[in-house]
Motif scaffolding. Structure first.
Motif, PDB file in Angstrom:
ATOM      1  N   TRP A  32       0.833  -1.201   0.000  1.00 22.97           N
ATOM      2  CA  TRP A  32       0.000   0.000   0.000  1.00 22.97           C
ATOM      3  C   TRP A  32       0.866   1.249   0.000  1.00 22.97           C
ATOM      4  O   TRP A  32       0.538   2.240  -0.655  1.00 22.97           O
ATOM      5  CB  TRP A  32      -0.960  -0.002   1.192  1.00 22.97           C
ATOM      6  CG  TRP A  32      -2.120  -0.920   0.974  1.00 22.97           C
ATOM      7  CD1 TRP A  32      -2.323  -2.140   1.545  1.00 22.97           C
ATOM      8  CD2 TRP A  32      -3.218  -0.710   0.087  1.00 22.97           C
ATOM      9  NE1 TRP A  32      -3.481  -2.699   1.075  1.00 22.97           N
ATOM     10  CE2 TRP A  32      -4.053  -1.839   0.176  1.00 22.97           C
ATOM     11  CE3 TRP A  32      -3.579   0.321  -0.767  1.00 22.97           C
ATOM     12  CZ2 TRP A  32      -5.237  -1.958  -0.555  1.00 22.97           C
ATOM     13  CZ3 TRP A  32      -4.753   0.197  -1.495  1.00 22.97           C
ATOM     14  CH2 TRP A  32      -5.569  -0.926  -1.388  1.00 22.97           C
TER      15      TRP A  32
ATOM     16  N   PHE B 291     -13.004   4.640   2.891  1.00 21.72           N
ATOM     17  CA  PHE B 291     -12.153   4.243   1.757  1.00 21.72           C
ATOM     18  C   PHE B 291     -12.998   3.496   0.733  1.00 21.72           C
ATOM     19  O   PHE B 291     -13.428   2.373   0.959  1.00 21.72           O
ATOM     20  CB  PHE B 291     -10.990   3.376   2.265  1.00 21.72           C
ATOM     21  CG  PHE B 291      -9.973   3.025   1.216  1.00 21.72           C
ATOM     22  CD1 PHE B 291      -9.381   3.995   0.425  1.00 21.72           C
ATOM     23  CD2 PHE B 291      -9.596   1.704   1.021  1.00 21.72           C
ATOM     24  CE1 PHE B 291      -8.448   3.671  -0.536  1.00 21.72           C
ATOM     25  CE2 PHE B 291      -8.655   1.367   0.072  1.00 21.72           C
ATOM     26  CZ  PHE B 291      -8.076   2.339  -0.701  1.00 21.72           C
TER      27      PHE B 291
ATOM     28  N   HIS C 218      -7.280   3.832   5.094  1.00 19.03           N
ATOM     29  CA  HIS C 218      -8.078   2.619   4.915  1.00 19.03           C
ATOM     30  C   HIS C 218      -9.110   2.487   6.037  1.00 19.03           C
ATOM     31  O   HIS C 218      -9.049   1.598   6.868  1.00 19.03           O
ATOM     32  CB  HIS C 218      -7.173   1.383   4.892  1.00 19.03           C
ATOM     33  CG  HIS C 218      -6.138   1.448   3.837  1.00 19.03           C
ATOM     34  ND1 HIS C 218      -6.206   0.691   2.694  1.00 19.03           N
ATOM     35  CD2 HIS C 218      -5.028   2.203   3.696  1.00 19.03           C
ATOM     36  CE1 HIS C 218      -5.165   0.969   1.929  1.00 19.03           C
ATOM     37  NE2 HIS C 218      -4.442   1.883   2.515  1.00 19.03           N
TER      38      HIS C 218
END
Length: 93
Positions: free
Chosen positions: A74, A91, A87
């Motif tokens: 990520w 998201f 996140h």
């Protein structure tokens, strides 16, 4: 459309990729049949473009929903797009 709005608003971690693939394939078939079966018009090319655009994003969604993705992956994605991603429940696609 209604489905793309639903998918775009849904939490990214909860997106059912298999359902997404199934629906995109279904609509891809329908729009191609419609393109062949109807006289030339302005609506079918627009629909065809929308389906193709979403179909092109499928591999990205599939890869980003891969459960093997680690935090370092990520971080690399964030580095590539030049934006931090949070996140959380907000998201979405």
């Amino acid at each position: 459309g209604e489905l793309t709005s639903k998918w775009s608003a849904e939490n990214f971690a909860k997106i059912d990729v298999a359902e997404l693939e199934e629906k995109v394939q279904k609509y891809n078939k329908i729009v191609h049949r419609t393109d062949r079966g109807l006289p030339p018009n302005k609506v079918v090319p627009i629909l065809l473009e929308k389906v193709h655009e979403f179909k092109e994003t499928l591999p990205v969604i599939q890869n980003l929903r891969n459960p093997a993705l680690k935090e370092r992956h990520w971080e690399k994605v964030e580095e590539e797009i030049g934006q931090k991603m949070v996140h959380d429940d907000g998201f979405t696609l």
